[in-house]
Design a protein around this motif. Sequence first.
Motif, PDB file in Angstrom:
ATOM      1  N   LEU A 241     -89.693  -6.267 -68.499  1.00 40.58           N
ATOM      2  CA  LEU A 241     -88.591  -7.001 -69.496  1.00 40.58           C
ATOM      3  C   LEU A 241     -89.258  -8.140 -69.902  1.00 40.58           C
ATOM      4  CD1 LEU A 241     -86.409  -7.219 -71.540  1.00 40.58           C
ATOM      5  CD2 LEU A 241     -85.415  -7.547 -69.850  1.00 40.58           C
ATOM      6  N   LEU A 242     -89.830  -9.056 -68.930  1.00 41.48           N
ATOM      7  CA  LEU A 242     -90.505 -10.408 -69.022  1.00 41.48           C
ATOM      8  C   LEU A 242     -91.538 -10.087 -70.331  1.00 41.48           C
ATOM      9  CD1 LEU A 242     -88.887 -12.831 -65.629  1.00 41.48           C
ATOM     10  CD2 LEU A 242     -87.984 -12.457 -68.470  1.00 41.48           C
ATOM     11  N   TYR A 243     -92.338  -8.899 -69.335  1.00 40.06           N
ATOM     12  CA  TYR A 243     -93.864  -8.596 -70.116  1.00 40.06           C
ATOM     13  C   TYR A 243     -93.522  -8.768 -71.923  1.00 40.06           C
ATOM     14  CZ  TYR A 243     -98.148  -6.732 -71.238  1.00 40.06           C
ATOM     15  OH  TYR A 243     -99.006  -6.034 -72.138  1.00 40.06           O
ATOM     16  N   GLY A 244     -92.295  -7.892 -71.625  1.00 43.62           N
ATOM     17  CA  GLY A 244     -91.778  -7.303 -73.671  1.00 43.62           C
ATOM     18  C   GLY A 244     -91.250  -9.080 -74.132  1.00 43.62           C
ATOM     19  N   VAL A 245     -91.108  -9.302 -72.921  1.00 43.51           N
ATOM     20  CA  VAL A 245     -90.277 -10.754 -74.152  1.00 43.51           C
ATOM     21  C   VAL A 245     -90.990 -11.699 -74.695  1.00 43.51           C
ATOM     22  CG1 VAL A 245     -89.364 -13.098 -73.876  1.00 43.51           C
ATOM     23  CG2 VAL A 245     -88.354 -10.472 -72.723  1.00 43.51           C
ATOM     24  N   MET A 460     -85.717  -3.210 -83.029  1.00 42.48           N
ATOM     25  CA  MET A 460     -85.528  -3.245 -81.316  1.00 42.48           C
ATOM     26  C   MET A 460     -86.584  -3.075 -80.548  1.00 42.48           C
ATOM     27  SD  MET A 460     -82.290  -2.563 -79.375  1.00 42.48           S
ATOM     28  CE  MET A 460     -82.532  -0.670 -79.643  1.00 42.48           C
ATOM     29  N   VAL A 461     -87.067  -4.019 -79.459  1.00 43.23           N
ATOM     30  CA  VAL A 461     -88.228  -3.322 -78.803  1.00 43.23           C
ATOM     31  C   VAL A 461     -88.178  -3.487 -77.532  1.00 43.23           C
ATOM     32  CG1 VAL A 461     -90.903  -3.888 -77.638  1.00 43.23           C
ATOM     33  CG2 VAL A 461     -90.254  -4.494 -80.134  1.00 43.23           C
ATOM     34  N   VAL A 462     -88.692  -2.162 -76.810  1.00 47.54           N
ATOM     35  CA  VAL A 462     -88.336  -1.587 -75.473  1.00 47.54           C
ATOM     36  C   VAL A 462     -89.044  -1.432 -74.420  1.00 47.54           C
ATOM     37  CG1 VAL A 462     -87.146   0.071 -73.831  1.00 47.54           C
ATOM     38  CG2 VAL A 462     -86.001  -0.333 -75.859  1.00 47.54           C
ATOM     39  N   ALA A 463     -89.818  -2.638 -73.583  1.00 51.90           N
ATOM     40  CA  ALA A 463     -90.962  -2.438 -72.522  1.00 51.90           C
ATOM     41  C   ALA A 463     -90.390  -1.286 -72.046  1.00 51.90           C
ATOM     42  CB  ALA A 463     -90.568  -3.911 -71.825  1.00 51.90           C
ATOM     43  N   PRO A 494     -79.224   0.551 -90.452  1.00 52.07           N
ATOM     44  CA  PRO A 494     -80.641   1.110 -89.937  1.00 52.07           C
ATOM     45  C   PRO A 494     -81.463  -0.041 -89.137  1.00 52.07           C
ATOM     46  CG  PRO A 494     -80.246  -0.497 -91.808  1.00 52.07           C
ATOM     47  CD  PRO A 494     -79.311   0.253 -91.389  1.00 52.07           C
ATOM     48  N   PHE A 495     -81.874   1.203 -88.242  1.00 54.07           N
ATOM     49  CA  PHE A 495     -82.467   0.130 -87.271  1.00 54.07           C
ATOM     50  C   PHE A 495     -84.179   0.982 -86.520  1.00 54.07           C
ATOM     51  CE2 PHE A 495     -79.228   2.191 -84.662  1.00 54.07           C
ATOM     52  CZ  PHE A 495     -80.261   2.838 -83.467  1.00 54.07           C
ATOM     53  N   LYS A 496     -84.589   0.245 -85.636  1.00 54.73           N
ATOM     54  CA  LYS A 496     -85.758   0.909 -85.707  1.00 54.73           C
ATOM     55  C   LYS A 496     -86.120   1.188 -84.002  1.00 54.73           C
ATOM     56  CE  LYS A 496     -89.906   3.134 -85.227  1.00 54.73           C
ATOM     57  NZ  LYS A 496     -89.680   4.493 -84.973  1.00 54.73           N
ATOM     58  N   VAL A 497     -86.395   1.332 -83.093  1.00 52.95           N
ATOM     59  CA  VAL A 497     -86.901   1.065 -82.022  1.00 52.95           C
ATOM     60  C   VAL A 497     -88.354   1.149 -81.467  1.00 52.95           C
ATOM     61  CG1 VAL A 497     -86.313   1.721 -79.142  1.00 52.95           C
ATOM     62  CG2 VAL A 497     -84.059   1.795 -81.453  1.00 52.95           C
ATOM     63  N   GLU A 498     -88.779   0.481 -80.820  1.00 52.93           N
ATOM     64  CA  GLU A 498     -90.511   0.433 -80.249  1.00 52.93           C
ATOM     65  C   GLU A 498     -90.382   0.087 -79.372  1.00 52.93           C
ATOM     66  OE1 GLU A 498     -94.680  -2.298 -81.177  1.00 52.93           O
ATOM     67  OE2 GLU A 498     -92.379  -3.152 -82.337  1.00 52.93           O
ATOM     68  N   LEU A 499     -91.724   1.505 -78.690  1.00 51.99           N
ATOM     69  CA  LEU A 499     -91.054   1.492 -77.118  1.00 51.99           C
ATOM     70  C   LEU A 499     -92.855   0.908 -77.286  1.00 51.99           C
ATOM     71  CD1 LEU A 499     -90.620   4.827 -76.480  1.00 51.99           C
ATOM     72  CD2 LEU A 499     -89.162   3.323 -75.699  1.00 51.99           C
ATOM     73  N   MET A 500     -92.561  -0.626 -76.232  1.00 53.46           N
ATOM     74  CA  MET A 500     -94.053  -1.017 -75.582  1.00 53.46           C
ATOM     75  C   MET A 500     -94.857  -0.544 -74.424  1.00 53.46           C
ATOM     76  SD  MET A 500     -94.188  -5.424 -75.072  1.00 53.46           S
ATOM     77  CE  MET A 500     -94.027  -5.603 -77.474  1.00 53.46           C
ATOM     78  N   PRO A 501     -95.631  -0.311 -74.218  1.00 52.98           N
ATOM     79  CA  PRO A 501     -95.824  -0.240 -72.483  1.00 52.98           C
ATOM     80  C   PRO A 501     -96.978  -1.694 -72.705  1.00 52.98           C
ATOM     81  CG  PRO A 501     -98.310  -0.036 -74.162  1.00 52.98           C
ATOM     82  CD  PRO A 501     -96.627  -0.014 -75.088  1.00 52.98           C
TER      83      PRO A 501
END
Length: 526
Positions: A241-245, A460-463, A494-501
């Motif tokens: 999570l902290l990487y994504g932050v 919304m980004v999800v790591a 409306p919202f968008k979820v982005e998956l982040m490696p």
Amino acid sequence: MSAYDVSSINKSVYSIEQDAKRARNSVAESNKSEPAEDPVECFLKEFAMSPSEMENLVASLKKNIDDLVKQRGADGVPIHWSYVPILPVGRVAGKCLSLDFGCNDNFFQVAVCNIRQSETSRDTTEFRPVDRRAFVLTPALRRAPMSVYCDFTAICVRQVLQENGLQAQADPIYMGIVAGFDARLKPQISPAEARVGKTFKDYKMENFINCDFVASFQKSMDKHGLKVKIVTVLNDAVCTLLYGVHSVYSRRISTSDCSISVVTTRSGANVSFLETDQDFLDSCTTDRRLLLRSPRNGSFCVVVNPEAGMRCGEKGELSNFLNNIEKNVLEEAKPGDSMRWECLSSGCWYPKLLRNSIKTMRKLEVVGAGFPDLLSSANCFEVFYVCDRYATVKEPSKDQLAKDLQAFLDPLERYQIQPKEAEKLAQVCQAIVKRSATMLASCIMAVAQRVYGKLLPERMVVAYCGAMFQIGQLLPSLQETLDEFASPINSIYPFKVELMPADTAFGCAVSAITIGKTLAMNEHRG
């Protein structure tokens, strides 16, 4: 036998075999212009979840999270709180270290990370991996006195520093530790307050449990003349999570927020989220994005890591969501085993479902009675990898898939795998992966409602990280399911979820350098 009565479930469960055979028998009676339903389709439907089922699952998971968070601090509550003195959202640069014990009990990893300002933009930061290597933990080391274990770790760190020309630098190198065991942490103003609680890994070092964890390793670093300062201890899901932050903040994406991470491996699955300290809630700013909220009065941010899938299911909460294959697997389980959300969304469940599916496919005569057994979990995962490659090819060859499966399932060719059988097996593997993705997506949405309330952010980004994402179909299936949740048909806003490696080691390292430099600045001012 389990947390709820399996026998009572079975009374109401219809037989997959009977339903599929009924479909097969109807072929002879049906009109030739109206082909009967393929019995395999009846079987595959077991793995699908309707929108209403997904909505109910999200509600069940959300309630479970809320109930556990209310019990904060109570003994036995399966939630890990990881206090983060400073979120890694500042502009930092330099080399830092990560010591990762979260990966495996047979080895640990030391990673050197170089964080520098981007050459293309002053507002962004780049990760530059310098070196990352694993060191084997022998059985003897895992049972040695804690001092010997710490000395060995320090020697390994020294080797990495020397070979990267960092041994003689004047300033200390800040290090973060990724703990794969339960480290009892108080708010980390001083890292020496971290102590080891119970561990599920094969760490049996003398004086390991309840030891002053950070102080023990820091003592060995000092003993071997290393200018290394350990400033934080974090769980692997928290580091993700902290990487994504840090990544989202450094990219300066004004409409996005990364407050959730998901880690899924062969042994488990966790979804972590950025909560706020109970003393922090009333004193923070009102910006909906948590990264821009500012703690006051000495408060801390806190990352909640619901280990073991929040234990949802141990009281029978998931009984209504289980398909017949899962119920059959549970019926074969050992006494005391229970069905949890983590089972349904992690790699440990894939081999069990695949083995049981093949048994059913034999009964349905979709594959022959002599179709080879999958004798180990490793073989089961190999099936998924092979079928995954088949699924990603534009014009897949059923003949080639059959040959690839034959090569390791039955190399002696005691049973000749047919192309049609191989294709059906691939369909089952894809259905299992899709169901796992649905479970993960449902939990992500439940956590999102916990974090943001009903009004989710526009973006919304999800790591994410974990070995299971190496099965290529899991990631697109997860994104597809999240998109279904965000569809205008299903969502009011409306919202968008982005998956982040994400990279666990670098998430830990960037947090270490952020915390270390801030503490050093405060000491200098003091």
